[in-house]
Design an enzyme around this catalytic site. Structure first.
Site, mmCIF file in Angstrom:
data_model
loop_
_atom_site.group_PDB
_atom_site.id
_atom_site.type_symbol
_atom_site.label_atom_id
_atom_site.label_comp_id
_atom_site.label_asym_id
_atom_site.label_seq_id
_atom_site.Cartn_x
_atom_site.Cartn_y
_atom_site.Cartn_z
ATOM 1 N N LYS A 13 -28.288 -34.670 29.285
ATOM 2 C CA LYS A 13 -29.274 -34.098 30.220
ATOM 3 C C LYS A 13 -29.552 -32.632 29.908
ATOM 4 O O LYS A 13 -30.695 -32.216 29.866
ATOM 5 C CB LYS A 13 -28.759 -34.139 31.666
ATOM 6 C CG LYS A 13 -28.537 -35.492 32.254
ATOM 7 C CD LYS A 13 -28.271 -35.391 33.760
ATOM 8 C CE LYS A 13 -27.040 -34.591 34.152
ATOM 9 N NZ LYS A 13 -25.761 -35.177 33.763
ATOM 10 N N ARG A 88 -27.017 -34.739 43.254
ATOM 11 C CA ARG A 88 -25.956 -35.618 42.773
ATOM 12 C C ARG A 88 -25.430 -36.521 43.882
ATOM 13 O O ARG A 88 -24.527 -37.328 43.629
ATOM 14 C CB ARG A 88 -24.805 -34.772 42.262
ATOM 15 C CG ARG A 88 -24.712 -34.662 40.742
ATOM 16 C CD ARG A 88 -23.501 -33.804 40.462
ATOM 17 N NE ARG A 88 -22.937 -33.917 39.167
ATOM 18 C CZ ARG A 88 -23.261 -33.133 38.138
ATOM 19 N NH1 ARG A 88 -24.218 -32.255 38.244
ATOM 20 N NH2 ARG A 88 -22.612 -33.247 36.997
ATOM 21 N N ARG A 127 -17.340 -32.658 22.650
ATOM 22 C CA ARG A 127 -18.289 -31.557 22.864
ATOM 23 C C ARG A 127 -17.590 -30.194 22.797
ATOM 24 O O ARG A 127 -16.476 -30.035 23.289
ATOM 25 C CB ARG A 127 -18.922 -31.748 24.245
ATOM 26 C CG ARG A 127 -20.069 -30.831 24.514
ATOM 27 C CD ARG A 127 -20.996 -31.431 25.497
ATOM 28 N NE ARG A 127 -20.479 -31.345 26.865
ATOM 29 C CZ ARG A 127 -21.199 -31.668 27.935
ATOM 30 N NH1 ARG A 127 -22.417 -32.128 27.792
ATOM 31 N NH2 ARG A 127 -20.678 -31.579 29.128
ATOM 32 N N ARG A 160 -14.965 -27.122 26.941
ATOM 33 C CA ARG A 160 -15.006 -26.837 28.381
ATOM 34 C C ARG A 160 -13.846 -27.553 29.053
ATOM 35 O O ARG A 160 -13.536 -28.686 28.701
ATOM 36 C CB ARG A 160 -16.314 -27.385 28.974
ATOM 37 C CG ARG A 160 -17.452 -26.420 28.924
ATOM 38 C CD ARG A 160 -18.794 -27.071 29.207
ATOM 39 N NE ARG A 160 -18.840 -27.979 30.348
ATOM 40 C CZ ARG A 160 -19.948 -28.589 30.766
ATOM 41 N NH1 ARG A 160 -21.095 -28.360 30.158
ATOM 42 N NH2 ARG A 160 -19.935 -29.407 31.785
ATOM 43 N N ARG A 171 -14.930 -37.463 36.264
ATOM 44 C CA ARG A 171 -16.364 -37.195 36.432
ATOM 45 C C ARG A 171 -17.173 -38.490 36.382
ATOM 46 O O ARG A 171 -18.157 -38.646 37.108
ATOM 47 C CB ARG A 171 -16.853 -36.229 35.348
ATOM 48 C CG ARG A 171 -16.287 -34.842 35.533
ATOM 49 C CD ARG A 171 -16.578 -33.967 34.350
ATOM 50 N NE ARG A 171 -17.979 -33.572 34.293
ATOM 51 C CZ ARG A 171 -18.574 -33.120 33.190
ATOM 52 N NH1 ARG A 171 -17.922 -33.049 32.058
ATOM 53 N NH2 ARG A 171 -19.827 -32.761 33.228
HETATM 54 P P1 AMP Z 1 -22.693 -30.495 34.960
HETATM 55 O O1 AMP Z 1 -22.698 -29.405 33.952
HETATM 56 O O2 AMP Z 1 -24.046 -30.780 35.540
HETATM 57 O O3 AMP Z 1 -22.024 -31.759 34.454
HETATM 58 O O4 AMP Z 1 -21.800 -29.965 36.198
HETATM 59 C C1 AMP Z 1 -20.467 -29.573 36.017
HETATM 60 C C2 AMP Z 1 -19.721 -29.606 37.343
HETATM 61 O O5 AMP Z 1 -20.359 -28.723 38.294
HETATM 62 C C3 AMP Z 1 -19.659 -30.950 38.033
HETATM 63 O O6 AMP Z 1 -18.621 -31.777 37.531
HETATM 64 C C4 AMP Z 1 -19.411 -30.524 39.489
HETATM 65 O O7 AMP Z 1 -18.069 -30.119 39.687
HETATM 66 C C5 AMP Z 1 -20.285 -29.285 39.604
HETATM 67 N N1 AMP Z 1 -21.669 -29.609 40.018
HETATM 68 C C6 AMP Z 1 -22.808 -29.469 39.271
HETATM 69 N N2 AMP Z 1 -23.884 -29.871 39.965
HETATM 70 C C7 AMP Z 1 -23.438 -30.288 41.170
HETATM 71 C C8 AMP Z 1 -24.057 -30.848 42.305
HETATM 72 N N3 AMP Z 1 -25.385 -31.079 42.365
HETATM 73 N N4 AMP Z 1 -23.271 -31.155 43.376
HETATM 74 C C9 AMP Z 1 -21.949 -30.940 43.352
HETATM 75 N N5 AMP Z 1 -21.281 -30.448 42.296
HETATM 76 C C10 AMP Z 1 -22.008 -30.116 41.206
#
Ligand code: AMP
Length: 216
Positions: A13, A88, A127, A160, A171
């Protein structure tokens, strides 16, 4: 254009969102990036959310919605945006509906970038990212130089914390329980468009652009 990009963590994404944001000239709003930069800078928000990110759990809806509401109110989002990683959960999607209604605008489409689960673990755990400029790499598909330095800025790339295997599994579980229901939510609103994520970034971009060709 007002777009959401949905997909399991590791579907690509973020990478596609950056490409689309440049192509369509709309800001890329990534809640994950916002949280990570706050963590890196040690802000009060960063301190609050660090544990959630490191364990692969979702940040509470109220906090996440507040951040997104503030971001969408900024001037550069007036004529369009690309939301990556938000919403989400169903309550986040409902919050977004309300916010857009107040802004007097509506979504153009919700792009579901589909990648089968079995491919995700291999992808995510391989990654690597540059902690300085944010450029991302993959040990198999897009490896950094042999000394692990970033080709743009020379900094040593890192994994990360939330790409470690244990966190990746958490996740994925979180995604299936809390985020997957959004596919139906947006399907029922007639907004859902699906593209299949491919191995190569360029092939995925092609699939995504094809899926979006009738969206304006
Ligand atoms: P991402 O980089 O989008 O995979 O986000 C990394 C982490 O940030 C996720 O595993 C959550 O802990 C937090 N996070 C990102 N976006 C959201 C969201 N919309 N709602 C809740 N937690 C989020």
């Amino acid at each position: 254009m007002r777009l959401i990009i949905l997909g399991v963590p590791g579907a690509g994404k973020g990478t596609q969102a950056k490409i689309l944001s440049e192509k369509f000239g709309i800001p890329h709003v990534s809640t994950g990036d916002i949280f990570r930069s706050n963590i890196k800078n040690g802000t009060p928000l960063g301190i609050k959310v660090k544990e959630y990110l490191n364990s692969g759990k979702l940040v509470p809806d109220s906090l996440t919605c507040e951040i997104v509401g503030d971001r969408l109110a900024q001037n550069d989002c007036k004529d369009g945006f690309l939301l990556d990683g938000f919403p989400r959960t169903i309550p986040q999607a409902e919050y977004l509906d309300e916010t857009l209604k107040e802004m007097g605008v509506s979504l153009s489409a919700v792009l579901n970038l589909h990648v089968p689960d079995e491919k995700i673990i291999k992808r995510l755990t391989g990654r690597r990212v540059c902690p300085k400029c944010g450029k991302s790499y993959h040990l198999l598909y897009n490896p950094p130089a042999s000394d692990n330095s970033c080709s743009d800025c020379g900094t040593t790339v890192i994994q990360r914390d939330d790409d470690k295997e244990e966190t990746v599994l958490e996740r994925l579980k979180t995604y299936h329980e809390q985020t997957e229901p959004l596919i139906r939510y947006y399907f029922e609103k007639g907004l859902l468009i699906t593209a299949i994520g491919q191995e190569e970034i360029e092939d995925t971009t092609q699939a995504v652009l094809e899926a979006l060709k009738n969206v304006d």
